[in-house]
Write a protein that holds these residues in place. Structure first.
Motif, mmCIF file in Angstrom:
data_model
loop_
_atom_site.group_PDB
_atom_site.id
_atom_site.type_symbol
_atom_site.label_atom_id
_atom_site.label_comp_id
_atom_site.label_asym_id
_atom_site.label_seq_id
_atom_site.Cartn_x
_atom_site.Cartn_y
_atom_site.Cartn_z
ATOM 1 N N MET A 176 14.248 13.028 -2.242
ATOM 2 C CA MET A 176 14.493 11.619 -2.544
ATOM 3 C C MET A 176 14.771 11.510 -4.038
ATOM 4 O O MET A 176 14.054 12.050 -4.854
ATOM 5 C CB MET A 176 13.266 10.792 -2.139
ATOM 6 N N ASP A 177 15.772 10.800 -4.371
ATOM 7 C CA ASP A 177 16.199 10.644 -5.751
ATOM 8 C C ASP A 177 15.253 9.701 -6.525
ATOM 9 O O ASP A 177 14.592 8.867 -5.937
ATOM 10 C CB ASP A 177 17.645 10.196 -5.607
ATOM 11 N N GLU A 178 15.177 9.897 -7.826
ATOM 12 C CA GLU A 178 14.241 9.129 -8.666
ATOM 13 C C GLU A 178 14.492 7.621 -8.617
ATOM 14 O O GLU A 178 13.552 6.835 -8.647
ATOM 15 C CB GLU A 178 14.329 9.593 -10.129
ATOM 16 N N THR A 179 15.765 7.231 -8.567
ATOM 17 C CA THR A 179 16.061 5.792 -8.542
ATOM 18 C C THR A 179 15.589 5.157 -7.235
ATOM 19 O O THR A 179 15.126 4.014 -7.228
ATOM 20 C CB THR A 179 17.568 5.514 -8.739
ATOM 21 N N VAL A 180 15.688 5.894 -6.132
ATOM 22 C CA VAL A 180 15.201 5.395 -4.839
ATOM 23 C C VAL A 180 13.681 5.274 -4.886
ATOM 24 O O VAL A 180 13.115 4.266 -4.441
ATOM 25 C CB VAL A 180 15.661 6.296 -3.668
ATOM 26 N N ALA A 181 13.010 6.292 -5.434
ATOM 27 C CA ALA A 181 11.546 6.253 -5.548
ATOM 28 C C ALA A 181 11.104 5.057 -6.398
ATOM 29 O O ALA A 181 10.158 4.334 -6.035
ATOM 30 C CB ALA A 181 11.028 7.552 -6.157
ATOM 31 N N GLU A 182 11.795 4.822 -7.495
ATOM 32 C CA GLU A 182 11.449 3.683 -8.367
ATOM 33 C C GLU A 182 11.707 2.359 -7.657
ATOM 34 O O GLU A 182 10.927 1.417 -7.770
ATOM 35 C CB GLU A 182 12.256 3.764 -9.668
ATOM 36 N N PHE A 183 12.788 2.285 -6.911
ATOM 37 C CA PHE A 183 13.134 1.078 -6.164
ATOM 38 C C PHE A 183 12.052 0.769 -5.127
ATOM 39 O O PHE A 183 11.566 -0.364 -5.012
ATOM 40 C CB PHE A 183 14.506 1.277 -5.526
ATOM 41 N N ILE A 184 11.644 1.794 -4.373
ATOM 42 C CA ILE A 184 10.584 1.603 -3.373
ATOM 43 C C ILE A 184 9.278 1.204 -4.058
ATOM 44 O O ILE A 184 8.584 0.286 -3.612
ATOM 45 C CB ILE A 184 10.406 2.874 -2.513
ATOM 46 N N LYS A 185 8.962 1.868 -5.153
ATOM 47 C CA LYS A 185 7.732 1.559 -5.894
ATOM 48 C C LYS A 185 7.718 0.096 -6.343
ATOM 49 O O LYS A 185 6.742 -0.621 -6.145
ATOM 50 C CB LYS A 185 7.613 2.483 -7.102
ATOM 51 N N ARG A 186 8.815 -0.348 -6.949
ATOM 52 C CA ARG A 186 8.879 -1.748 -7.428
ATOM 53 C C ARG A 186 8.758 -2.732 -6.270
ATOM 54 O O ARG A 186 8.140 -3.777 -6.407
ATOM 55 C CB ARG A 186 10.179 -1.995 -8.186
ATOM 56 N N THR A 187 9.369 -2.394 -5.152
ATOM 57 C CA THR A 187 9.289 -3.293 -3.995
ATOM 58 C C THR A 187 7.865 -3.360 -3.471
ATOM 59 O O THR A 187 7.342 -4.450 -3.203
ATOM 60 C CB THR A 187 10.258 -2.840 -2.882
ATOM 61 N N ILE A 188 7.219 -2.217 -3.324
ATOM 62 C CA ILE A 188 5.843 -2.201 -2.818
ATOM 63 C C ILE A 188 4.909 -2.947 -3.768
ATOM 64 O O ILE A 188 4.014 -3.673 -3.326
ATOM 65 C CB ILE A 188 5.359 -0.748 -2.573
ATOM 66 N N LEU A 189 5.135 -2.796 -5.062
ATOM 67 C CA LEU A 189 4.278 -3.490 -6.031
ATOM 68 C C LEU A 189 4.400 -5.018 -5.927
ATOM 69 O O LEU A 189 3.462 -5.737 -6.248
ATOM 70 C CB LEU A 189 4.577 -3.019 -7.460
ATOM 71 N N LYS A 190 5.555 -5.508 -5.460
ATOM 72 C CA LYS A 190 5.733 -6.967 -5.286
ATOM 73 C C LYS A 190 4.956 -7.500 -4.087
ATOM 74 O O LYS A 190 4.642 -8.678 -4.018
ATOM 75 C CB LYS A 190 7.218 -7.315 -5.056
ATOM 76 N N ILE A 191 4.690 -6.639 -3.122
ATOM 77 C CA ILE A 191 4.080 -7.076 -1.865
ATOM 78 C C ILE A 191 2.579 -7.289 -2.066
ATOM 79 O O ILE A 191 1.882 -6.383 -2.506
ATOM 80 C CB ILE A 191 4.305 -6.018 -0.752
ATOM 81 N N PRO A 192 2.075 -8.489 -1.722
ATOM 82 C CA PRO A 192 0.620 -8.707 -1.801
ATOM 83 C C PRO A 192 -0.103 -7.711 -0.891
ATOM 84 O O PRO A 192 0.373 -7.392 0.208
ATOM 85 C CB PRO A 192 0.443 -10.139 -1.309
ATOM 86 N N LEU A 193 -1.237 -7.213 -1.343
ATOM 87 C CA LEU A 193 -1.983 -6.188 -0.608
ATOM 88 C C LEU A 193 -2.321 -6.616 0.820
ATOM 89 O O LEU A 193 -2.253 -5.809 1.742
ATOM 90 C CB LEU A 193 -3.270 -5.834 -1.377
ATOM 91 N N ASN A 194 -2.622 -7.898 1.021
ATOM 92 C CA ASN A 194 -2.985 -8.367 2.370
ATOM 93 C C ASN A 194 -1.778 -8.404 3.321
ATOM 94 O O ASN A 194 -1.954 -8.540 4.520
ATOM 95 C CB ASN A 194 -3.674 -9.730 2.304
ATOM 96 N N GLU A 195 -0.549 -8.273 2.808
ATOM 97 C CA GLU A 195 0.653 -8.252 3.650
ATOM 98 C C GLU A 195 1.262 -6.858 3.759
ATOM 99 O O GLU A 195 2.198 -6.655 4.526
ATOM 100 C CB GLU A 195 1.727 -9.185 3.062
ATOM 101 N N LEU A 196 0.733 -5.921 2.994
ATOM 102 C CA LEU A 196 1.378 -4.617 2.874
ATOM 103 C C LEU A 196 1.519 -3.886 4.212
ATOM 104 O O LEU A 196 2.614 -3.422 4.551
ATOM 105 C CB LEU A 196 0.616 -3.744 1.863
ATOM 106 N N THR A 197 0.460 -3.800 5.006
ATOM 107 C CA THR A 197 0.568 -3.067 6.276
ATOM 108 C C THR A 197 1.531 -3.763 7.243
ATOM 109 O O THR A 197 2.304 -3.102 7.933
ATOM 110 C CB THR A 197 -0.807 -2.879 6.957
#
Length: 198
Positions: A1-22
């Motif tokens: 997986m390329d670094e930009t994809v990893a960063e994109f996924i990371k930023r998206t997950i960080l936006k998601i409230p923990l109670n909605e993550l699963t």
């Protein structure tokens, strides 16, 4: 997986409230139920994110997979966006009753990429006969900016599409042109199909 994809996924997950993550990760359906069970969602969010990124790297997540996660997040938080409405116009006597989602996606992507080479287009179909479209815009000299996309929601069999307001306002007229060109292509294809069946 390329670094930009990893960063994109990371930023998206960080936006998601923990109670909605699963809930959002299950809707994404990229990671299996077994993989999600290996994640301790009671840890600090940074640790959870690192574990999820590791799982995504193992499955070799693509840019399209990351964009799909972003679409799902936006679906859950669509009330946080300002939406504009496009109305596709038909000429007199034109009938657009038949609808082929695969043809729609292919035509939309082809027309948009003909007009602007540096653009990323991702789709997600929903149960409500809607297709969510995520467009990351670039310029002739820059790659698409994955962090400032435009979202379009189109309900098949209706003449309306809903577009999220974008920070890149210069692309709004181009999107309107794509809708009109798309309608022309679909209308021509349907007319040819009706002739073939008669």
């Amino acid at each position: 997986m390329d670094e930009t994809v990893a960063e994109f996924i990371k930023r998206t997950i960080l936006k998601i409230p923990l109670n909605e993550l699963t809930t959002i990760l299950k809707a994404w359906d990229f990671l299996s139920e077994n993989q999600l069970q290996t994640v301790n969602f009671r840890q600090r969010k940074e640790s959870v994110v690192q574990h999820l990124i590791h799982l995504c790297e193992e499955k070799r997540a693509s840019l399209n997979d990351a964009a799909l996660l972003d679409i799902i997040y936006t679906q859950f938080h669509q009330h946080q966006k300002v939406w504009d409405v496009f109305q596709m116009s038909k000429g007199p006597g034109e009938d657009v009753d038949l609808f082929d989602m695969k043809q729609f996606k292919n035509s939309f992507k082809k027309i948009l990429q003909r007009a602007l080479k540096n653009v990323t287009v991702s789709f997600r179909e929903t149960e409500e006969n809607a297709v969510w479209i995520r467009i990351a815009w670039g310029t002739q000299y820059t790659k698409p900016n994955q962090y400032k996309p435009t979202y379009v929601v189109y309900y098949s069999q209706t003449p309306y599409a809903f577009k999220s307001s974008s920070t890149l306002r210069r692309n709004t007229p181009l999107l309107g042109q794509v809708w009109n060109k798309l309608l022309q292509e679909i209308t021509l294809d349907i007319t040819e199909m009706k002739k073939a069946y008669n």
